[in-house]
Design a protein around this motif. Structure first.
Motif, mmCIF file in Angstrom:
data_model
loop_
_atom_site.group_PDB
_atom_site.id
_atom_site.type_symbol
_atom_site.label_atom_id
_atom_site.label_comp_id
_atom_site.label_asym_id
_atom_site.label_seq_id
_atom_site.Cartn_x
_atom_site.Cartn_y
_atom_site.Cartn_z
ATOM 1 N N PHE A 52 0.814 -1.100 -0.023
ATOM 2 C CA PHE A 52 0.035 0.056 -0.080
ATOM 3 C C PHE A 52 0.739 1.263 -0.021
ATOM 4 C CE2 PHE A 52 0.834 0.777 4.401
ATOM 5 C CZ PHE A 52 1.177 -0.124 5.048
ATOM 6 N N THR A 53 0.299 2.405 -0.646
ATOM 7 C CA THR A 53 0.978 3.694 -0.507
ATOM 8 C C THR A 53 0.331 4.640 0.479
ATOM 9 O OG1 THR A 53 1.724 3.278 -2.798
ATOM 10 C CG2 THR A 53 1.914 5.310 -1.816
ATOM 11 N N LEU A 54 1.081 4.975 1.506
ATOM 12 C CA LEU A 54 0.846 6.130 2.145
ATOM 13 C C LEU A 54 1.022 7.557 1.896
ATOM 14 C CD1 LEU A 54 1.374 4.874 5.877
ATOM 15 C CD2 LEU A 54 -0.598 4.585 4.524
ATOM 16 N N THR A 55 0.176 8.411 1.683
ATOM 17 C CA THR A 55 0.660 9.841 1.374
ATOM 18 C C THR A 55 0.512 10.801 2.901
ATOM 19 O OG1 THR A 55 -0.335 9.517 -0.860
ATOM 20 C CG2 THR A 55 0.144 11.795 -0.328
ATOM 21 N N LEU A 56 1.689 11.388 2.909
ATOM 22 C CA LEU A 56 1.654 11.748 4.199
ATOM 23 C C LEU A 56 1.616 13.435 4.023
ATOM 24 C CD1 LEU A 56 4.758 9.893 5.894
ATOM 25 C CD2 LEU A 56 2.224 9.551 6.050
ATOM 26 N N ASP A 57 1.067 14.052 4.956
ATOM 27 C CA ASP A 57 0.945 15.544 4.840
ATOM 28 C C ASP A 57 2.060 16.003 5.716
ATOM 29 O OD1 ASP A 57 0.331 18.304 4.940
ATOM 30 O OD2 ASP A 57 -1.966 17.747 5.570
ATOM 31 N N MET A 58 3.071 16.610 4.927
ATOM 32 C CA MET A 58 4.346 17.248 5.343
ATOM 33 C C MET A 58 3.996 18.874 5.769
ATOM 34 S SD MET A 58 5.879 14.518 5.650
ATOM 35 C CE MET A 58 7.520 14.916 6.195
ATOM 36 N N ASN A 59 3.002 19.403 5.424
ATOM 37 C CA ASN A 59 2.752 20.714 5.847
ATOM 38 C C ASN A 59 2.647 20.807 7.198
ATOM 39 O OD1 ASN A 59 2.714 21.971 3.260
ATOM 40 N ND2 ASN A 59 0.689 20.710 3.100
ATOM 41 N N GLY A 60 2.544 22.136 8.125
ATOM 42 C CA GLY A 60 2.546 21.938 9.475
ATOM 43 C C GLY A 60 3.918 22.716 10.086
ATOM 44 N N ILE A 102 4.488 0.568 0.814
ATOM 45 C CA ILE A 102 4.960 -0.305 1.994
ATOM 46 C C ILE A 102 4.623 -1.565 1.627
ATOM 47 C CG2 ILE A 102 4.704 -0.683 4.569
ATOM 48 C CD1 ILE A 102 4.212 2.458 4.443
ATOM 49 N N HIS A 103 5.570 -2.606 1.837
ATOM 50 C CA HIS A 103 4.913 -4.182 1.553
ATOM 51 C C HIS A 103 4.686 -4.610 3.128
ATOM 52 C CE1 HIS A 103 6.351 -8.194 0.229
ATOM 53 N NE2 HIS A 103 5.021 -8.229 0.024
ATOM 54 N N ARG A 104 3.816 -5.176 3.149
ATOM 55 C CA ARG A 104 3.139 -5.351 4.629
ATOM 56 C C ARG A 104 3.936 -6.693 4.861
ATOM 57 N NH1 ARG A 104 -2.849 -6.512 5.164
ATOM 58 N NH2 ARG A 104 -2.271 -8.287 3.874
ATOM 59 N N VAL A 105 4.840 -6.877 5.850
ATOM 60 C CA VAL A 105 5.446 -7.952 6.240
ATOM 61 C C VAL A 105 5.862 -8.132 7.671
ATOM 62 C CG1 VAL A 105 6.390 -8.807 3.961
ATOM 63 C CG2 VAL A 105 7.520 -6.914 5.417
ATOM 64 N N GLY A 106 5.828 -7.259 8.425
ATOM 65 C CA GLY A 106 6.362 -7.292 9.844
ATOM 66 C C GLY A 106 5.353 -6.717 10.621
ATOM 67 N N THR A 107 5.572 -6.572 12.021
ATOM 68 C CA THR A 107 4.763 -5.988 12.989
ATOM 69 C C THR A 107 4.571 -4.531 12.528
ATOM 70 O OG1 THR A 107 6.051 -7.128 14.446
ATOM 71 C CG2 THR A 107 4.440 -5.915 15.417
ATOM 72 N N VAL A 108 5.607 -3.839 12.322
ATOM 73 C CA VAL A 108 5.445 -2.353 11.950
ATOM 74 C C VAL A 108 4.618 -1.807 10.675
ATOM 75 C CG1 VAL A 108 6.608 0.127 11.930
ATOM 76 C CG2 VAL A 108 7.694 -1.842 13.444
ATOM 77 N N THR A 109 4.951 -2.769 9.685
ATOM 78 C CA THR A 109 4.297 -2.456 8.440
ATOM 79 C C THR A 109 2.965 -2.954 8.604
ATOM 80 O OG1 THR A 109 5.316 -4.470 7.571
ATOM 81 C CG2 THR A 109 6.179 -2.709 7.074
ATOM 82 N N THR A 110 2.659 -3.967 9.330
ATOM 83 C CA THR A 110 1.144 -4.398 9.431
ATOM 84 C C THR A 110 0.581 -3.165 10.301
ATOM 85 O OG1 THR A 110 1.973 -6.689 9.406
ATOM 86 C CG2 THR A 110 -0.231 -6.206 10.426
ATOM 87 N N ALA A 111 1.043 -2.780 11.097
ATOM 88 C CA ALA A 111 0.633 -1.609 11.930
ATOM 89 C C ALA A 111 0.396 -0.379 11.217
ATOM 90 C CB ALA A 111 1.393 -1.086 13.069
ATOM 91 N N LEU A 112 1.280 -0.360 10.324
ATOM 92 C CA LEU A 112 1.154 0.883 9.169
ATOM 93 C C LEU A 112 -0.049 0.509 8.191
ATOM 94 C CD1 LEU A 112 4.636 1.681 8.411
ATOM 95 C CD2 LEU A 112 3.252 3.399 9.449
ATOM 96 N N SER A 113 -0.209 -0.705 8.032
ATOM 97 C CA SER A 113 -1.147 -0.953 6.987
ATOM 98 C C SER A 113 -2.707 -0.789 7.278
ATOM 99 C CB SER A 113 -0.929 -2.539 6.372
ATOM 100 O OG SER A 113 -1.537 -3.373 7.379
#
Lengths: 158, 286, 373
Positions: B34-42, B83-94
């Motif tokens: 999956f692809t996360l688009t992050l808001d870098m303003n602020g 991001i490829h969902r493979v581990g704990t962190v990437t699963t949490a990100l997903s």
């Protein structure tokens, strides 16, 4: 015949082949076109041809019960299709389907085998070229077997 | 370089400090990517990066993962990470949704050198999620299309449904003097494209070995075979660049995890000129 | 050089405390020399002498008055410069996100390190290059280090696993100290021959009763140090060592050492230059508070090289090889020096007595040139 020689000379599989051997080979060659979705070869049938692909794309398929035709690999311009013609019992292990309009040079297997038997130099030349194709194909298959994109990833990943 | 980077990146008063940012968009590329688009303003100020660099993404209470930046470097305000969902962190990100907040620190690491590609042909060879760290390169090349020769993109995936950025692949193919060849390891009868490993695509292109720069990213084994094939095609190996992957905890050379022989992947890499790591590639369990 | 009598030693501690230093030094604890806060000279291990062999450490007590009569224990100054556990930040949940509520800026005390051995000065210099020598700096390390006062103690006797002479770090401190002491405790004399290494050292000295050293006193100290150097039990031939190890990446010795190595990680914990760490993320039961901690890690642990595709170094063989090659070969590429200072801790504290000097020597004697690198 003149035209066919030029076409044959251009194909990477025959690169650097001597004039003498080219003459030997040309007697077995015909120009064949395949329309999209037509079959070049069929799994289990007698391997009576050997194809040099000029343009288009051919998918190698095998039939798996319940899953239909599984496509293992494609071959395209500059590549060859089939080596079962050289190895007893001369039967195809896969089917070959043109996934788009495909132009080939078909070499008659029996004709070619006879010439290989009677002219050992020519036979060895063919075998060397085919062995090199098989080696590359085997290497690629090994890589494919690894299913390397299955779990691993690259770049910088978690 | 140190100051220059510091000016363009997040505040680095503490190398391990993360900064909360909001997720603006989540796009599923395939079943597990999956692809996360992050808001870098602020509060962060201006964030910029070079193609090939990565960020450390933090999920509150779960941990961090090193993820390459996959968006257009010239785009401001947002950043993409595929991001490829493979581990704990990437699963949490997903599991994150639009509007959720994650932590970011970076950018880290070396980049794909674009200056060496000026006026030359560029061959991008990539497999699986390896296309993600190379997407910023493709954007950059297309942005200044006239400064480069032919652009060849060779991309291998597991199956047609696993391919990333499918819409963009078609768009790139339509660009001027760009060849895009895609292959998959397994096809079905609906797939009309190539089937086979990505290295096999090299036999369908005309490679000007005297004038081509190659950028390679994918599983290590795929990169090894690709290098062999490029060598067979006569490409001088000092024109080949590749991106390596190792476990990373700190991204700044302190934690020791990403050591690859004499190098630290996090700060000497992830992008290396091939000659620098050529002898290491054949070392088992390095 | 000057002389500080043993009876005035407490004045040195007072001078340090007066300058707001927390004095850390050696104490005898649990049968070994450890490092802890020192309040007076009586906290220092009097009459203690260590006997070190591969896989063995023994602290012997004698009737003499020497307070630095031993060499190095299992701990080193990295315990203070980059602590075994360090909180990087705390965060609290805020709506859909979180907010950082504190960071690691909490300063460490201003330390005076008392009893830093010359090999340990070498190690601290190496720590500097790791944490403050490149593109990034570890802010906490840098501030702790910058504030630290180093009172070195030269080694008038090597322990059984010492090889600082091979590594060019000892037994006499030559740089990067504020004061360096050589303890003389013999024939009714008990004093310290003192080298001043900095302005800070000079100013501290001015608060301590001292006198100019006599020529024969200096000579006696130098004599003891050269005897100590000559008496090193171990040596490591460093000439061409990085290349040698690179050429022997597939040497059978790696298999042999793997049969003995327990992958317990002791060598990396006691090594004064090993710096690897990992991070732990924790939350409280409500999930409203989270913390991120850094803690020492070791390249011998099973998941050290875990990536999405699996584990890179899967065997003890390859982990030991990584550790030793990093220390003796790759360190040169990364930081321009060897990663080993010859303190011998990894040999002493290895439960099965694996000796890095023997391993290197064995590979040298049976070298195979397999890989050109």
């Amino acid at each position: 015949m003149e035209d066919l020689t030029i076409i044959l000379r251009q194909h990477p599989f025959l690169r650097g082949l001597s004039d003498e051997h080219m003459q030997t080979l040309i007697g077995c060659a015909t120009n064949v076109r395949f329309a999209e979705n037509s079959r070049l070869i069929n799994e289990g049938e007698l391997a009576n041809k050997f194809f040099l692909i000029r343009s288009g794309r051919v998918a190698l398929e095998t039939e798996v019960s319940g899953r239909g035709g599984i496509r293992i690999q494609t071959v395209g311009p500059g590549e060859v299709l089939g080596w079962s013609w050289l190895i007893s019992p001369y039967r195809w292990h896969f089917s070959g389907v043109a996934v788009m309009d495909t132009r080939t040079i078909a070499l008659d297997a029996e004709c070619l085998r006879n010439k290989c038997e009677t002219d050992a130099h020519f036979g060895y030349e063919m075998l060397k070229r085919l062995a090199s194709v098989m080696e590359r194909r085997l290497e690629a298959t090994r890589l494919q077997l690894l299913d390397m994109y299955g779990i691993t990833s690259s770049g910088v990943m978690p | 370089m140190k100051d220059e980077l510091a000016n363009r990146s997040l505040p680095m008063s503490d190398a391990m400090m993360t900064y909360p940012v909001t997720i603006r968009k989540v796009i599923w590329e395939n079943d597990d990517t999956f692809t996360l688009t992050l808001d870098m303003n602020g509060t962060l100020g201006e964030f910029s990066f070079l193609p090939g660099q990565f960020n450390m993404l933090y999920v509150y209470g779960i941990g961090e993962a090193a993820i390459s930046i996959s968006s257009d470097p010239s785009r401001t305000g947002t950043l993409d990470h595929t991001i490829h969902r493979v581990g704990t962190v990437t699963t949490a990100l997903s599991q994150k949704k639009r509007g959720d907040v994650i932590g970011v620190r970076g950018p880290y690491g070396s980049s794909w050198p674009l200056d060496v590609a000026q006026k030359r042909d560029v061959c991008v060879i990539t497999g699986g999620i390896g296309l993600a760290p190379l997407r910023p390169v493709i954007y950059s090349l297309l942005k200044k299309r006239d400064e480069y020769g032919r652009i060849i993109i060779l991309y291998g995936g597991r199956s047609p449904l696993d391919l990333l950025y499918r819409v963009e692949l078609e768009r790139w193919e339509d660009a001027k003097n760009v060849e895009v060849l895609v292959t998959v390891d397994r096809g079905d009868s609906s797939w009309k494209g190539h089937i086979g490993v990505v290295t096999s695509l090299l036999s369908y292109i005309k490679l000007d070995s005297r004038n081509t720069i190659a950028y390679v990213c994918g599983p290590e084994i795929m990169m090894k075979y690709t290098i062999d094939e490029l060598e067979r095609r006569g490409l001088p190996l000092d024109r080949v660049y590749l991106s390596m992957e190792r476990n990373m905890k700190c991204a700044v050379g302190f934690c020791g995890h990403c050591q690859y022989g004499p190098t630290f992947i996090c700060k000497d890499g992830p992008v290396f000129p091939l000659p620098r790591i050529r002898p290491l590639l054949d070392r088992k369990e390095l | 050089m000057v002389i500080i009598g043993f009876t005035h030693f407490d004045e040195l501690l007072s001078a340090l405390r007066k300058r707001d230093y927390t004095v850390i030094g050696p104490v005898a604890r649990d049968g070994a020399i450890a490092l802890d806060v020192i309040l007076s000279a009586s906290d220092l291990p009097k009459g203690c002498h260590d006997e070190q062999q591969p896989g063995s450490y023994f602290l012997r007590h004698e009737e003499d008055e020497a307070i630095f009569g031993y060499v190095v224990g299992p701990q080193s100054w990295k315990k203070y410069l980059y602590p075994p556990r360090l909180k990087l930040f705390s965060a609290k949940r805020e709506g859909k996100g979180f907010e950082i509520v504190s960071d690691s800026a909490t300063p460490s005390p201003k330390y005076a390190f008392l009893g830093v051995r010359p090999c340990e000065i070498g190690a601290i210099k190496i720590n500097d290059s790791v944490f403050d020598g490149g593109q990034y700096s570890d802010a906490r390390y840098v501030s702790t280090r910058k504030d630290a006062c180093v009172i070195a103690v030269n080694c008038t006797r090597p322990a059984g696993n010492c090889f600082c002479v091979s590594m060019n770090t000892g037994p006499r401190a030559t740089h990067a100290f504020d004061l360096a002491l050589t303890e003389i405790c013999e024939n009714g004399t008990h004093h310290f021959v003192v080298d001043v290494g900095s302005e800070l050292g000079q100013s501290i000295l001015e608060d301590v009763t001292h006198r100019q050293a006599e020529k024969n006193e200096i000579e006696r100290a130098l004599d003891l140090l050269s005897t100590s150097a000559a008496g090193m039990c171990k040596s490591l031939e460093t000439e061409g060592l990085p290349q040698l190890l690179n050429d022997n990446y597939e040497h059978p010795e790696w298999d042999d050492v793997a049969k003995r190595c327990l992958a317990c990680a002791n060598c990396t914990m006691v090594c004064p230059t090993c710096f690897c760490s990992t991070v732990d993320d924790i939350t409280d039961l409500t999930g409203d508070h989270a913390e991120r901690w850094r803690r020492w890690d070791s390249c011998f642990t099973s998941d050290f090289t875990k990536i999405a595709g699996g584990n890179i170094r899967m065997s003890t063989r390859t982990r030991y090889r990584q550790w030793m090659m990093h220390k003796l070969a790759h360190w040169h590429d990364q930081f321009g020096t060897s990663g080993c200072v010859g303190c011998g801790r990894c040999i002493t504290w290895c439960p099965v007595g694996i000796d890095i000097t023997h391993e290197a020597q064995h590979i040298r004697e049976t070298s195979i040139s397999t890989i050109n690198s």
